[in-house]
Write a protein that holds these residues in place. Structure first.
Motif, PDB file in Angstrom:
ATOM      1  N   LEU A 176      11.393  13.013   3.602  1.00 37.67           N
ATOM      2  CA  LEU A 176      10.228  13.439   4.381  1.00 37.67           C
ATOM      3  C   LEU A 176       8.932  13.138   3.640  1.00 37.67           C
ATOM      4  CD1 LEU A 176      11.416  16.855   5.885  1.00 37.67           C
ATOM      5  CD2 LEU A 176      11.098  14.682   7.080  1.00 37.67           C
ATOM      6  N   SER A 177       8.958  13.271   2.302  1.00 37.65           N
ATOM      7  CA  SER A 177       7.772  12.933   1.507  1.00 37.65           C
ATOM      8  C   SER A 177       7.465  11.443   1.603  1.00 37.65           C
ATOM      9  CB  SER A 177       7.988  13.328   0.049  1.00 37.65           C
ATOM     10  OG  SER A 177       8.243  14.712  -0.064  1.00 37.65           O
ATOM     11  N   LEU A 178       8.512  10.625   1.516  1.00 38.83           N
ATOM     12  CA  LEU A 178       8.289   9.180   1.671  1.00 38.83           C
ATOM     13  C   LEU A 178       7.755   8.854   3.053  1.00 38.83           C
ATOM     14  CD1 LEU A 178      11.477   7.720  -0.077  1.00 38.83           C
ATOM     15  CD2 LEU A 178       9.212   8.131  -1.061  1.00 38.83           C
ATOM     16  N   LEU A 179       8.266   9.535   4.059  1.00 35.29           N
ATOM     17  CA  LEU A 179       7.765   9.308   5.410  1.00 35.29           C
ATOM     18  C   LEU A 179       6.322   9.751   5.538  1.00 35.29           C
ATOM     19  CD1 LEU A 179       8.393   8.446   8.303  1.00 35.29           C
ATOM     20  CD2 LEU A 179       9.193  10.769   8.756  1.00 35.29           C
ATOM     21  N   TRP A 180       5.977  10.867   4.888  1.00 28.18           N
ATOM     22  CA  TRP A 180       4.593  11.343   4.924  1.00 28.18           C
ATOM     23  C   TRP A 180       3.657  10.363   4.212  1.00 28.18           C
ATOM     24  CZ3 TRP A 180       1.509  14.013   7.630  1.00 28.18           C
ATOM     25  CH2 TRP A 180       0.307  14.506   7.122  1.00 28.18           C
ATOM     26  N   MET A 181       4.124   9.799   3.110  1.00 24.48           N
ATOM     27  CA  MET A 181       3.323   8.785   2.425  1.00 24.48           C
ATOM     28  C   MET A 181       3.098   7.568   3.330  1.00 24.48           C
ATOM     29  SD  MET A 181       2.543   9.967  -0.583  1.00 24.48           S
ATOM     30  CE  MET A 181       2.389  11.557   0.249  1.00 24.48           C
ATOM     31  N   ALA A 182       4.135   7.212   4.099  1.00 20.63           N
ATOM     32  CA  ALA A 182       3.980   6.088   5.024  1.00 20.63           C
ATOM     33  C   ALA A 182       2.964   6.411   6.110  1.00 20.63           C
ATOM     34  CB  ALA A 182       5.331   5.746   5.648  1.00 20.63           C
ATOM     35  N   VAL A 183       2.965   7.649   6.589  1.00 25.12           N
ATOM     36  CA  VAL A 183       1.986   8.044   7.621  1.00 25.12           C
ATOM     37  C   VAL A 183       0.577   8.008   7.047  1.00 25.12           C
ATOM     38  CG1 VAL A 183       1.230   9.970   9.066  1.00 25.12           C
ATOM     39  CG2 VAL A 183       3.660   9.418   8.895  1.00 25.12           C
ATOM     40  N   ILE A 184       0.401   8.541   5.833  1.00 23.73           N
ATOM     41  CA  ILE A 184      -0.931   8.533   5.213  1.00 23.73           C
ATOM     42  C   ILE A 184      -1.401   7.096   4.978  1.00 23.73           C
ATOM     43  CG2 ILE A 184      -2.176   9.132   3.117  1.00 23.73           C
ATOM     44  CD1 ILE A 184      -0.500  11.670   2.956  1.00 23.73           C
ATOM     45  N   THR A 185      -0.499   6.244   4.478  1.00 22.50           N
ATOM     46  CA  THR A 185      -0.868   4.844   4.234  1.00 22.50           C
ATOM     47  C   THR A 185      -1.267   4.147   5.529  1.00 22.50           C
ATOM     48  OG1 THR A 185       0.665   4.789   2.374  1.00 22.50           O
ATOM     49  CG2 THR A 185      -0.032   2.682   3.281  1.00 22.50           C
ATOM     50  N   TYR A 186      -0.519   4.398   6.585  1.00 17.84           N
ATOM     51  CA  TYR A 186      -0.843   3.762   7.865  1.00 17.84           C
ATOM     52  C   TYR A 186      -2.162   4.283   8.415  1.00 17.84           C
ATOM     53  CZ  TYR A 186      -0.328   2.159  12.668  1.00 17.84           C
ATOM     54  OH  TYR A 186      -0.533   1.556  13.887  1.00 17.84           O
TER      55      TYR A 186
ATOM     56  N   ARG B 299       3.682  14.678  -7.585  1.00 15.95           N
ATOM     57  CA  ARG B 299       3.672  15.726  -6.562  1.00 15.95           C
ATOM     58  C   ARG B 299       5.003  15.763  -5.815  1.00 15.95           C
ATOM     59  NH1 ARG B 299      -2.335  14.662  -3.918  1.00 15.95           N
ATOM     60  NH2 ARG B 299      -3.556  15.140  -5.811  1.00 15.95           N
ATOM     61  N   ILE B 300       5.523  14.561  -5.512  1.00 13.90           N
ATOM     62  CA  ILE B 300       6.812  14.512  -4.821  1.00 13.90           C
ATOM     63  C   ILE B 300       7.912  15.119  -5.679  1.00 13.90           C
ATOM     64  CG2 ILE B 300       8.557  12.947  -3.889  1.00 13.90           C
ATOM     65  CD1 ILE B 300       6.309  11.046  -3.106  1.00 13.90           C
ATOM     66  N   ALA B 301       7.898  14.816  -6.993  1.00 13.78           N
ATOM     67  CA  ALA B 301       8.920  15.361  -7.888  1.00 13.78           C
ATOM     68  C   ALA B 301       8.811  16.881  -7.984  1.00 13.78           C
ATOM     69  CB  ALA B 301       8.788  14.728  -9.266  1.00 13.78           C
ATOM     70  N   ILE B 302       7.558  17.382  -8.072  1.00 12.08           N
ATOM     71  CA  ILE B 302       7.376  18.837  -8.137  1.00 12.08           C
ATOM     72  C   ILE B 302       7.850  19.508  -6.851  1.00 12.08           C
ATOM     73  CG2 ILE B 302       5.638  20.663  -8.290  1.00 12.08           C
ATOM     74  CD1 ILE B 302       4.031  18.824 -10.148  1.00 12.08           C
TER      75      ILE B 302
ATOM     76  N   LYS C  12       0.829  -1.211   0.000  1.00  8.40           N
ATOM     77  CA  LYS C  12       0.000   0.000   0.000  1.00  8.40           C
ATOM     78  C   LYS C  12       0.864   1.262   0.000  1.00  8.40           C
ATOM     79  CE  LYS C  12      -3.844  -2.257   2.413  1.00  8.40           C
ATOM     80  NZ  LYS C  12      -4.682  -2.269   3.642  1.00  8.40           N
ATOM     81  N   TRP C  13       2.005   1.202   0.723  1.00 11.02           N
ATOM     82  CA  TRP C  13       2.891   2.385   0.776  1.00 11.02           C
ATOM     83  C   TRP C  13       3.513   2.658  -0.591  1.00 11.02           C
ATOM     84  CZ3 TRP C  13       8.598   2.312   2.316  1.00 11.02           C
ATOM     85  CH2 TRP C  13       9.098   3.613   2.427  1.00 11.02           C
ATOM     86  N   ILE C  14       3.955   1.576  -1.266  1.00 11.85           N
ATOM     87  CA  ILE C  14       4.545   1.755  -2.599  1.00 11.85           C
ATOM     88  C   ILE C  14       3.517   2.288  -3.578  1.00 11.85           C
ATOM     89  CG2 ILE C  14       5.567   0.500  -4.532  1.00 11.85           C
ATOM     90  CD1 ILE C  14       6.834  -1.377  -2.479  1.00 11.85           C
ATOM     91  N   ARG C  15       2.258   1.784  -3.502  1.00 11.14           N
ATOM     92  CA  ARG C  15       1.208   2.275  -4.391  1.00 11.14           C
ATOM     93  C   ARG C  15       0.915   3.744  -4.119  1.00 11.14           C
ATOM     94  NH1 ARG C  15      -4.158  -1.199  -4.863  1.00 11.14           N
ATOM     95  NH2 ARG C  15      -2.620  -2.515  -5.971  1.00 11.14           N
ATOM     96  N   CYS C  16       0.904   4.149  -2.842  1.00 14.43           N
ATOM     97  CA  CYS C  16       0.666   5.562  -2.502  1.00 14.43           C
ATOM     98  C   CYS C  16       1.775   6.452  -3.048  1.00 14.43           C
ATOM     99  CB  CYS C  16       0.522   5.700  -0.994  1.00 14.43           C
ATOM    100  SG  CYS C  16       0.112   7.358  -0.443  1.00 14.43           S
ATOM    101  N   ILE C  17       3.007   5.941  -2.972  1.00 13.61           N
ATOM    102  CA  ILE C  17       4.125   6.714  -3.517  1.00 13.61           C
ATOM    103  C   ILE C  17       3.996   6.858  -5.024  1.00 13.61           C
ATOM    104  CG2 ILE C  17       6.626   6.688  -3.879  1.00 13.61           C
ATOM    105  CD1 ILE C  17       6.899   5.350  -1.155  1.00 13.61           C
ATOM    106  N   ALA C  18       3.621   5.768  -5.684  1.00 19.66           N
ATOM    107  CA  ALA C  18       3.474   5.813  -7.140  1.00 19.66           C
ATOM    108  C   ALA C  18       2.365   6.763  -7.551  1.00 19.66           C
ATOM    109  CB  ALA C  18       3.201   4.412  -7.668  1.00 19.66           C
ATOM    110  N   LEU C  19       1.267   6.782  -6.788  1.00 16.98           N
ATOM    111  CA  LEU C  19       0.165   7.682  -7.112  1.00 16.98           C
ATOM    112  C   LEU C  19       0.534   9.152  -6.918  1.00 16.98           C
ATOM    113  CD1 LEU C  19      -2.833   5.673  -5.558  1.00 16.98           C
ATOM    114  CD2 LEU C  19      -2.275   5.958  -7.988  1.00 16.98           C
ATOM    115  N   ASN C  20       1.437   9.441  -5.957  1.00 22.75           N
ATOM    116  CA  ASN C  20       1.814  10.836  -5.664  1.00 22.75           C
ATOM    117  C   ASN C  20       3.236  11.160  -6.114  1.00 22.75           C
ATOM    118  OD1 ASN C  20      -0.513  11.858  -3.736  1.00 22.75           O
ATOM    119  ND2 ASN C  20      -0.026   9.750  -3.129  1.00 22.75           N
ATOM    120  N   LEU C  21       3.768  10.355  -7.031  1.00 21.02           N
ATOM    121  CA  LEU C  21       5.146  10.553  -7.451  1.00 21.02           C
ATOM    122  C   LEU C  21       5.347  11.902  -8.136  1.00 21.02           C
ATOM    123  CD1 LEU C  21       7.903   9.239  -7.507  1.00 21.02           C
ATOM    124  CD2 LEU C  21       7.306   8.195  -9.701  1.00 21.02           C
TER     125      LEU C  21
END
Length: 412
Positions: A363-373, A23-26, A12-21
């Motif tokens: 920090l973005s990856l950590l935020w994605m982990a918090v949202i996923t959790y 935004r993270i790049a921007i 789920k965390w990897i999918r969340c990162i892929a969906l917001n990739l």
């Protein structure tokens, strides 16, 4: 296996990162631009360093202490203390003293006043300037026994000049600190030499005054010549008296030849009396005053010679103490001088951009982990109702739910 990955937290965390990739790049791109602009506005600093050494401060593992230990082992029990005496060297004391002087307030204040760093640092008191100056300068001792002096300044030349001045001022301070017996003895010898020189000058003036008053420049030579002159006069007088006695029987006392010889005898007698009593117009002193003059001259000469010998001995001792002091006193020798550096030490713009961008990315990856959790907790059938109820209750306490309900009722 794929279903397990999809339902796991990592999937789920990897999918969340892929969906917001995107935004993270921007976000990372914006942070990179902002950090680069911020780095361009930072004040630039350059660092200069010098490597110095204290002669005698570097000792190998088998230095003086090692030799002392070996001597103590080889000697008898009664002489074993020599090893401990040899181990008590002054190198550690010298190194500590040099470090304290390099970091001393006196040296730093001289540098601050020389380069007018009070105005540069924009501080009102010397204590504040010393605190800021201490943040820019660093002095540390390497394990090999070398001192590294570094300085960070707003120009290449100033950084190198400050380092060189710190070393120069430290050497000047070390030259005035009493660190050894030789230096203490040298100071005492200088005071004694100054007193001896003054005493010698007084004795020389006394001798000069005596010679000017008596005319005795070289008493021995002048006395010998005076005796020779009197002997010559006495011989001439005896010859003249003999001649006068010879002609007195054949000539009358009014004769021309008799009067001439008589006048010569009278002149020789008067000359002998004048020379014996002392003639002010003569270069040679009178024999009547010669013994007392020679006695006074000998006393003055003995006093002058004694003071001259004392002065020469003290001067020789002072030179020896200076050499001894140069051997014992710690000095700072420059091995690698401080030169203006080509590259600045701050800011490292590329490093800053990469660092800040990497921090934001993690920090973005950590935020994605918090949202996923959080989504996992809310979607779970066991924990979801509880956390939704908690969120709803907290929202009502913060007046968030009422605002939403009022916003929904208005359109109807």
């Amino acid at each position: 296996m794929e279903k397990n990955i999809e339902k796991s937290f990592a999937g789920k965390w990897i999918r969340c990162i892929a969906l917001n990739l995107r935004r993270i790049a921007i976000l990372c791109f914006i942070v990179a631009i902002a950090s680069s602009v911020w780095a361009l506005t930072r004040k630039q600093y350059w660092t200069a360093s010098a490597i110095t050494v204290v002669p005698g401060g570097q000792e190998s593992s088998l230095g003086l202490a090692g030799i002392g230990g070996l001597a103590g082992d080889l000697l008898s029990d009664q002489l074993g203390g020599i090893g401990n005496m040899m181990s008590m060297g002054s190198s550690a004391l010298d190194m500590n003293l040099v470090f304290q002087v390099l970091s001393s307030r006196t040296v730093h204040e001289r540098v601050i006043f020389k380069y007018d760093l009070l105005a540069d640092m924009k501080v009102a008191t010397m204590d504040d300037a010393l605190n800021k100056f201490g943040e820019r300068v660093s002095v540390f001792l390497t394990p090999e026994g070398f001192f590294v002096v570094s300085m960070e300044a707003d120009s290449r030349e100033k950084a190198a000049a400050v380092v060189n001045d710190i070393i120069e001022f430290s050497n000047q301070e070390l030259s005035t600190i009493i660190t050894s017996r030789a230096r203490r003895s040298r100071l005492l010898a200088e005071e004694s030499l100054e007193a001896a020189e003054e005493s010698l000058f007084i004795s020389q003036n006394r001798m000069e005054q005596f010679r000017a008053e008596t005319g005795l420049l070289f008493p021995e030579e002048q006395g010998i010549q005076s005796i020779d002159m009197l002997g010559t006069l006495e011989t001439e007088l005896l010859l003249a008296e003999a001649e006068l006695a010879g002609v007195s029987g054949t000539m009358s006392s009014s004769g021309t030849a008799y009067l001439e010889i008589a006048r010569r005898v009278a002149f020789l007698r008067n000359s002998m009396m004048d020379k014996a009593a002392g003639d002010s117009l003569s270069f040679f002193p009178g024999l009547d005053n010669m013994p007392s003059m020679l006695k006074e001259y000998e006393n003055i000469a003995i006093d002058l010679e004694t003071r001259r010998v004392i002065y020469l001995m003290l001067r020789q001792e002072l030179e020896s103490l200076k050499l001894e002091e140069a051997k014992e006193s710690p000095t700072i020798e420059i091995l690698v001088p401080a030169v203006p550096s080509a590259l600045r030490s701050y800011p490292k713009r590329g490093k800053m951009v990469v660092q800040y961008t990497a921090i934001v990315f993690f920090l973005s990856l950590l935020w994605m982990a918090v949202i996923t959790y959080a989504k996992q907790l809310l979607d779970d059938e066991a924990t979801g109702p509880f956390w939704r109820n908690v969120i709803r209750t907290a929202g009502s306490q913060l007046f968030l739910v009422r605002k939403r309900e009022k916003g929904r009722k208005r359109p109807s």
